[in-house]
Design a protein around this motif. Structure first.
Motif, PDB file in Angstrom:
ATOM      1  N   HIS A 155     -10.061 -12.732 -23.768  1.00  0.00           N
ATOM      2  CA  HIS A 155      -9.056 -11.763 -24.243  1.00  0.00           C
ATOM      3  C   HIS A 155      -7.700 -12.451 -24.403  1.00  0.00           C
ATOM      4  O   HIS A 155      -6.664 -11.924 -23.993  1.00  0.00           O
ATOM      5  N   GLY A 190       0.513  -6.431 -19.648  1.00  0.00           N
ATOM      6  CA  GLY A 190       0.626  -4.984 -19.530  1.00  0.00           C
ATOM      7  C   GLY A 190      -0.675  -4.267 -19.815  1.00  0.00           C
ATOM      8  O   GLY A 190      -0.941  -3.187 -19.266  1.00  0.00           O
ATOM      9  N   ASP A 191      -1.515  -4.852 -20.682  1.00  0.00           N
ATOM     10  CA  ASP A 191      -2.841  -4.290 -20.971  1.00  0.00           C
ATOM     11  C   ASP A 191      -3.951  -5.084 -20.295  1.00  0.00           C
ATOM     12  O   ASP A 191      -4.946  -4.516 -19.849  1.00  0.00           O
ATOM     13  N   LEU A 192      -3.776  -6.408 -20.235  1.00  0.00           N
ATOM     14  CA  LEU A 192      -4.867  -7.270 -19.762  1.00  0.00           C
ATOM     15  C   LEU A 192      -5.277  -6.944 -18.324  1.00  0.00           C
ATOM     16  O   LEU A 192      -6.472  -6.783 -18.031  1.00  0.00           O
ATOM     17  N   LYS A 219       9.071  -7.096 -28.210  1.00  0.00           N
ATOM     18  CA  LYS A 219       8.830  -5.880 -27.445  1.00  0.00           C
ATOM     19  C   LYS A 219      10.109  -5.099 -27.171  1.00  0.00           C
ATOM     20  O   LYS A 219      10.078  -3.883 -26.984  1.00  0.00           O
ATOM     21  N   PRO A 229      -4.645  -4.101 -16.386  1.00  0.00           N
ATOM     22  CA  PRO A 229      -5.283  -2.781 -16.250  1.00  0.00           C
ATOM     23  C   PRO A 229      -6.686  -2.722 -16.847  1.00  0.00           C
ATOM     24  O   PRO A 229      -7.582  -2.096 -16.278  1.00  0.00           O
ATOM     25  N   ASN A 230      -6.887  -3.398 -17.983  1.00  0.00           N
ATOM     26  CA  ASN A 230      -8.217  -3.389 -18.604  1.00  0.00           C
ATOM     27  C   ASN A 230      -9.237  -4.139 -17.751  1.00  0.00           C
ATOM     28  O   ASN A 230     -10.402  -3.730 -17.640  1.00  0.00           O
TER      29      ASN A 230
END
Length: 297
Positions: A291, A107-109, A247, A111-112
């Motif tokens: 990451h 969910g973050d990886l 989550k 987009p980042n």
């Protein structure tokens, strides 16, 4: 005519002297003179004439000078483009990803990564890990997130994360307050687990067989939230990775760590070792390696 000849020719044109050009190029003057002479012979024209102890371009030399600058600029641009690994890198690749992995870790990886490499396009194929492995084998994805299984022997892969598996039990279940459980202790329960498209299905079924029983199924699904719902209604038990419930906790569901062969959920990044990996994909792989989510051991 080659790039080296054009470099030497433009150096003499800029310096107005063979000796000065040879010094700037760190070559001997005879070497430089011979190279330019061979270029003149190849083209069948005179490129320089001497006047007042300087080298001046002839009409033909001026025409070559204009074209040579364009060629050398394009040559350098091409070299830079081939070597680039910065944020201007562009390209595309195909990523195989189970929805469960996406919900837990990407969910973050993703987009980042896209913010750091805005010109790289990721085409995602979502499926169960078992089908994802088939896509790796057929070369339909450039890289995939999958589970460590016996199929990995035919792929190239690297570690991504190791997480705990937990038994999902209704809060009224007799084992709900236990510090840990084994698959064998769940032999009398009905299971709500992933369907046959998912490697986790095979792993759970194999663990049940190894424990000496054939599992009863209340649900085989591709939707983990559906499984949680059945447990929440006290219709089944399930086995899922702990990050899912971290989550999306449910007040009626207790997560009890597994303590047998189902203890860990070992996730890897895998790719077909016989298939070319696009540069964009290699950048994504390197980004993931820097990451990684923390292991839960």
């Amino acid at each position: 005519m080659d790039i080296k000849q054009l470099y030497y020719f433009t150096a003499v044109a800029q310096a107005g002297s063979y000796s000065k050009a040879a010094e700037s190029l760190a070559v001997s003057q005879p070497t430089l003179s011979v190279t330019v002479k061979k270029l003149e012979e190849e083209l069948g024209v005179q490129l320089f004439y001497a006047f007042n102890r300087e080298q001046h371009l002839t009409d033909e030399g001026l025409r070559l000078w204009t074209k040579a600058k364009q060629i050398l600029d394009l040559y350098q641009e091409t070299l830079d483009d081939m070597k680039t690994t910065n944020k201007n890198s562009s390209g595309k690749f195909t990523l195989g990803l189970s929805p469960l992995f996406g919900a837990c870790f990407f969910g973050d990886l993703i987009p980042n990564f896209s913010m750091e490499y805005p010109n790289i396009e990721i085409k995602m194929i979502e499926d169960g890990a078992y089908r994802i492995d088939q896509r790796i084998e057929r070369g339909e994805v450039d890289i995939a997130v999958t589970l460590n299984s016996k199929r990995l022997s035919s792929f190239a892969y690297c570690h991504f994360s190791t997480q705990r598996n937990v038994a999902l039990l209704h809060k009224s279940h007799p084992l709900a307050k236990e510090p840990s459980v084994t698959v064998s202790q769940l032999r009398d329960d009905s299971f709500a687990i992933f369907n046959q498209d998912f490697i986790l299905h095979e792993q759970i079924v194999d663990a049940c067989h190894a424990a000496g029983f054939r599992p009863k199924f209340a649900l085989l699904s591709s939707q983990w939230d559906f499984m949680v719902e059945l447990v929440s209604k006290n219709h089944a038990v399930s086995i899922l990775p702990k990050p899912v419930l971290d989550k999306h906790p449910d007040p009626n569901v207790c997560c009890v760590p597994m303590s047998d062969s189902m203890k860990y959920w070992d996730i890897v990044l895998a790719w077909n070792k016989d298939k070319y990996m696009p540069k964009a994909c290699a950048l994504f792989l390197d980004y993931c390696k820097h990451h990684l989510p923390p292991d839960d051991l």
